[in-house]
Design a protein around this motif. Sequence first.
Motif, PDB file in Angstrom:
ATOM      1  N   LEU A  13       0.989  -1.288  -0.033  1.00 22.18           N
ATOM      2  CA  LEU A  13       0.039   0.078   0.107  1.00 22.18           C
ATOM      3  C   LEU A  13       0.819   1.428  -0.024  1.00 22.18           C
ATOM      4  CD1 LEU A  13      -2.726   1.367   0.070  1.00 22.18           C
ATOM      5  CD2 LEU A  13      -2.896   0.998   2.759  1.00 22.18           C
ATOM      6  N   ASP A  14       1.868   1.203   0.688  1.00 19.64           N
ATOM      7  CA  ASP A  14       2.802   2.439   0.899  1.00 19.64           C
ATOM      8  C   ASP A  14       3.132   2.930  -0.509  1.00 19.64           C
ATOM      9  OD1 ASP A  14       2.709   2.461   3.449  1.00 19.64           O
ATOM     10  OD2 ASP A  14       4.405   1.598   3.996  1.00 19.64           O
ATOM     11  N   LYS A  22       0.505   4.655  -2.315  1.00 21.59           N
ATOM     12  CA  LYS A  22       0.223   6.132  -1.777  1.00 21.59           C
ATOM     13  C   LYS A  22       1.432   7.123  -2.151  1.00 21.59           C
ATOM     14  CE  LYS A  22      -2.022   4.664   2.517  1.00 21.59           C
ATOM     15  NZ  LYS A  22      -2.035   4.745   3.839  1.00 21.59           N
ATOM     16  N   GLU A  23       2.614   6.254  -2.408  1.00 25.87           N
ATOM     17  CA  GLU A  23       3.770   7.153  -2.829  1.00 25.87           C
ATOM     18  C   GLU A  23       3.248   7.627  -4.684  1.00 25.87           C
ATOM     19  OE1 GLU A  23       7.068   9.274  -2.810  1.00 25.87           O
ATOM     20  OE2 GLU A  23       6.039   8.087  -1.314  1.00 25.87           O
ATOM     21  N   LYS A  74      -3.535  14.501  -9.722  1.00 24.93           N
ATOM     22  CA  LYS A  74      -4.579  14.324  -8.681  1.00 24.93           C
ATOM     23  C   LYS A  74      -5.507  15.141  -8.451  1.00 24.93           C
ATOM     24  CE  LYS A  74      -1.069  15.296  -5.164  1.00 24.93           C
ATOM     25  NZ  LYS A  74       0.166  15.802  -6.214  1.00 24.93           N
ATOM     26  N   TRP A 105      -4.999  -0.597  -5.952  1.00 24.26           N
ATOM     27  CA  TRP A 105      -4.605  -1.647  -4.879  1.00 24.26           C
ATOM     28  C   TRP A 105      -5.400  -2.257  -4.044  1.00 24.26           C
ATOM     29  CZ3 TRP A 105      -4.397  -2.220   0.409  1.00 24.26           C
ATOM     30  CH2 TRP A 105      -3.660  -3.046   1.002  1.00 24.26           C
ATOM     31  N   GLU A 106      -6.603  -1.253  -3.648  1.00 23.32           N
ATOM     32  CA  GLU A 106      -7.603  -1.927  -2.827  1.00 23.32           C
ATOM     33  C   GLU A 106      -8.351  -2.864  -3.832  1.00 23.32           C
ATOM     34  OE1 GLU A 106      -9.899   1.116  -1.094  1.00 23.32           O
ATOM     35  OE2 GLU A 106      -8.298   1.975   0.001  1.00 23.32           O
ATOM     36  N   ASP A 118       0.788   8.031  -5.662  1.00 19.82           N
ATOM     37  CA  ASP A 118      -0.585   9.229  -5.574  1.00 19.82           C
ATOM     38  C   ASP A 118       0.027  10.637  -5.301  1.00 19.82           C
ATOM     39  OD1 ASP A 118      -3.085   7.791  -6.268  1.00 19.82           O
ATOM     40  OD2 ASP A 118      -3.054   7.009  -4.439  1.00 19.82           O
ATOM     41  N   LYS A 119       1.064  10.410  -4.396  1.00 27.01           N
ATOM     42  CA  LYS A 119       1.717  11.928  -4.058  1.00 27.01           C
ATOM     43  C   LYS A 119       2.143  12.370  -5.360  1.00 27.01           C
ATOM     44  CE  LYS A 119       2.794  10.702   0.703  1.00 27.01           C
ATOM     45  NZ  LYS A 119       3.895  10.540   1.653  1.00 27.01           N
ATOM     46  N   SER A 142      -7.632   6.763  -8.221  1.00 21.26           N
ATOM     47  CA  SER A 142      -6.073   6.808  -7.265  1.00 21.26           C
ATOM     48  C   SER A 142      -5.520   5.570  -7.413  1.00 21.26           C
ATOM     49  CB  SER A 142      -6.499   7.381  -6.004  1.00 21.26           C
ATOM     50  OG  SER A 142      -7.081   6.192  -5.354  1.00 21.26           O
ATOM     51  N   TYR A 143      -4.299   5.713  -7.374  1.00 17.72           N
ATOM     52  CA  TYR A 143      -3.409   4.248  -7.416  1.00 17.72           C
ATOM     53  C   TYR A 143      -3.775   3.321  -6.015  1.00 17.72           C
ATOM     54  CZ  TYR A 143      -0.296   5.970 -10.915  1.00 17.72           C
ATOM     55  OH  TYR A 143      -0.002   6.467 -12.247  1.00 17.72           O
ATOM     56  N   GLU A 144      -4.298   4.166  -5.013  1.00 14.47           N
ATOM     57  CA  GLU A 144      -4.506   3.372  -3.709  1.00 14.47           C
ATOM     58  C   GLU A 144      -5.813   2.660  -3.852  1.00 14.47           C
ATOM     59  OE1 GLU A 144      -5.491   4.066   1.054  1.00 14.47           O
ATOM     60  OE2 GLU A 144      -4.585   5.685  -0.054  1.00 14.47           O
TER      61      GLU A 144
END
Length: 428
Positions: A10-11, A14-15, A23, A402-403, A17-18, A397-399
């Motif tokens: 997950l990290d 999140k990276e 975004k 992942w989900e 997405d940053k 989002s990339y997150e």
Amino acid sequence: MLLNNFQADLDYAKELDKKDSLKGFREEFYLKPGTIYMDGNSLGLLSKRAEKTLLQSLEDWKEFGIDGWTQGTYPWFYMAEELSKSLAPLVGGSPEEVIVTGSTTVNLHQLVSTFYKPEGKRTKILADELTFPSDIYALQSQLRTRGYDSDTHLIRVKSRDSRFLDEDDIIDAMDETVNLIVLPTVLYRSGQILDIKRLTDEAHKRGILIGFDACHSVGSMPHSFSEWDVDFAFWCNYKHLNGGPGGVGGLFVNRKHFGKMPGLAGWFSSNKENQFDMEHTLTPANSAGAFQIGTPHVLSTAPLIGSLEIFTEAGIENIRQKSLKINQYLMNLIDNELIDLGFFIGTPREDVRRGGHVSLEHEEAARICKSLKENGIIPDFRAPNIIRLAPVALYTSYEEVWEVVQILKKIMVEKQYEKFKNEREVVA
């Protein structure tokens, strides 16, 4: 597109997405809490700007009545032509070569009625066996109205593997009996991009006109229809362009065909300066506007005004880069988490051959889609075994990707799908 130092945790999502330069556009859309929307290749989500321009057009109607045709924020009489200025860069044409009008199938009928001119041996239409059924129905209908047997006069190039088309096979089918070619830019099931320029060049070498159904590419990737010398193209605006359900479609006609009388003429085919002369002889517009038929569907067109503002700001090249990256990320996660659970990626791996969605194949696809919805994921099913997943550059989002993969894995490990029947709903 290679992802640097890909990691399945997950990290890493999140990276990504940053670092996502797009975004901020996510805030432009109405995203339902507790739901991850992965079906933007079938119907894009509503943006706040699309809502605003629709409501403004209603306000114009309320305020001006019939004078809304020439007054108000977005005068209706010129709405289609004004939108062409924003839409043209997305398809690689000039504003004069593009018009917002009709629907996908109506526009196809218009274009075939205009450009299909059987003569001598050249009486057949060339398509493919993987194209969207509505296109086939329209082509069969056009052949029947000319007195031809659609079984013998509609050539459908076969796929070697039921997923992809080989351009060599299409070119080999371009013989002296072919009068017109209609192909997809992106295959709606697998997401394969055809080599549009090569196919156009080969068709023209043989004296054949060629057009493309761009429903699954417009808004997710750049095009160069003018530069590629494509004769015509048509598309819907409610998928990647987020124009709203049943929204007005669009078409492109190469300027070399300007002045050609539309096959299906109507009042809005007119040159706008002459339209209200009320003559019984049509003076067609010297632009793609000539291929309009009836009065524009104003309230179905208005949301596109706001939506295209977003695309102009984001830039189609930036959208394409994010689309490639987030879809590659999705495929990497599938390779890492799901391949051992009976899944197969039925989408090209190469960037140049992949559109804006990933086709995930599984024998239990219909049941898995139902289970995904139960878990708050909105996918898309295509019979008999395809789960289409479309991370959209502007609002996914990339997150979230992942989900989605984690939930898919959980569904399979816990066999959650077994509670459902393995058959599609009425609307898949």
